[in-house]
Structure formats: C-alpha cells, structure tokens
Enzyme design. Sequence first.
Site, PDB file in Angstrom:
ATOM      1  N   HIS A  43       0.860  -1.186   0.000  1.00  0.00           N
ATOM      2  CA  HIS A  43       0.000   0.000   0.000  1.00  0.00           C
ATOM      3  C   HIS A  43       0.896   1.237   0.000  1.00  0.00           C
ATOM      4  O   HIS A  43       1.140   1.839   1.038  1.00  0.00           O
ATOM      5  CB  HIS A  43      -0.912  -0.015   1.221  1.00  0.00           C
ATOM      6  N   GLU A  70      -2.598  -1.664  -3.173  1.00  0.00           N
ATOM      7  CA  GLU A  70      -3.678  -0.870  -2.596  1.00  0.00           C
ATOM      8  C   GLU A  70      -3.315   0.614  -2.639  1.00  0.00           C
ATOM      9  O   GLU A  70      -2.136   0.969  -2.565  1.00  0.00           O
ATOM     10  CB  GLU A  70      -3.904  -1.243  -1.126  1.00  0.00           C
ATOM     11  N   HIS A 190      -7.985  -5.459   7.576  1.00  0.00           N
ATOM     12  CA  HIS A 190      -7.727  -4.401   8.553  1.00  0.00           C
ATOM     13  C   HIS A 190      -8.005  -4.920   9.961  1.00  0.00           C
ATOM     14  O   HIS A 190      -9.138  -5.178  10.341  1.00  0.00           O
ATOM     15  CB  HIS A 190      -8.544  -3.129   8.309  1.00  0.00           C
TER      16      HIS A 190
END
Length: 237
Positions: A43, A70, A190
């Site tokens: 990410h 991401e 998450h």
Amino acid sequence: MTKLSVNINKIATLRNARGGNTPNVVTAATNAEAYGAQGITVHPRPDERHITYQDVKDLQPIVTTEFNIEGNPIPQFIELVLKNKPTQVTLVPDGDDVLTSNAGWDTLKNKTFLQDVIKTFKAEGIRTSIFVDPVLAQIEGAKETGADRIELYTEAYAVAFAKGDTSAVKPYAACAELAHKLNLGVNAGHDLSLDNIAFFKKNMPYLDEVSIGHALISEAIYQGLENVIQQYLKFLK
C-alpha cells in the site's frame, strides 16, 4: 480455501526507520510466498513513509503469487499500477493525513469517479477491488462501479470481537451474501489477527481473500514469520 495475502508495509516501515535496505522487502515477500502465502499486498502512500514506489517496481518481477497494490487512485498511483500491472488493485480512499486506512468508499457519492478509474484498470486486465464499510447500500453501489470485488473494512469487527461481541461479524456476513448475489468477489482486511481470524472465517460465506499486515508482522516478531503464516493458513481452510 480463503487466500492469504501478506501485506509487507510494516517491513518497509522498519527499514525506513533506520535507512538502508534492512529488512529487505523483496526478501520478505519471497519468504512469505515460500512459507505458503498466496499473495503479497503493498500500500504505497504519496509520502512513501513505508512502501515506496521503487519497492513496487522491485517487487513486480519477483512476486509469483497474486500481487495486490492498494491505494488512493490519485494520478501518480494510477500511473504506478498501470506500469506494474499487478493481479489486483484495491482502491482505498486514504487522505494524505491519515496514519492508516480508516474508512471505506462512499460508492454512491463517488460512483462516476470510481467507474472511470476502474474502467482504466480493467482495460489493462487488472482485477479491481473497492475498500468498503460493511453497509449493504455500499455493496450495491460497488456493483454499479464495475468493480470485480469488494474488500470489507474489518476494524469494527476486530474491535468488537476483542470485547467479546461476536455478533459484530453479522453485518460482514450479510454483505458477503449480497456481494455473492451480485457476482462480486469478497475480500477483507484491517486488524484481522490470529486472535480473531478463525471466528471471522467460520462465519463469513464466500470469503475469497484476506489481506493481513500489521498483526501478522507483529505476531511474526514473537513467533516467526513461517510459523505465523502457517497458523493463518490453517484457520483459513
């Protein structure tokens, strides 16, 4: 079996804290795959405070499983993804000032924007996923954008589960059911951890993939990366 994609951002965070190239993110990715991970997630953020754009370029030719990038689809991110062509791109509505992802897309308000971005990626054969909160209307909105998958934002589940509230998984299961009916794949991520992943998997239908970074890397400090990955794989069967 639900696939495990290992997010290696925290490896880059540790490296950047000291400078140099230790620990090495390419070695970490290679080892994670050797230990059974079925994907590698990164990410990159605009300030490159952990994964850098150069890391993405270095990882692209060596990742042999699924490569998932991401990020917030700002122009620089879109260019990075198109040049490196991962298996999957996950769109996350991160602001420049957030420490970590803290909300999913409003797929209704951002429908046109997301449609345009997704069309660009899908034209290059890149699977698209949208990071969303566990709200049925947002799943319906995700379908309208043309996305291939959703990624359910699981922080609320993790926080509630730690307090003993097992009912917190129910909105996620309902969203997964709806997504399946709409022919959307289902990812999640998450704050998933060894403490809560087994219950989540057991109660989540149609779960294609989980992306786990912070907890997995933290657990690996105490238990070893290979051991931790093997535990996740066992729980995800």
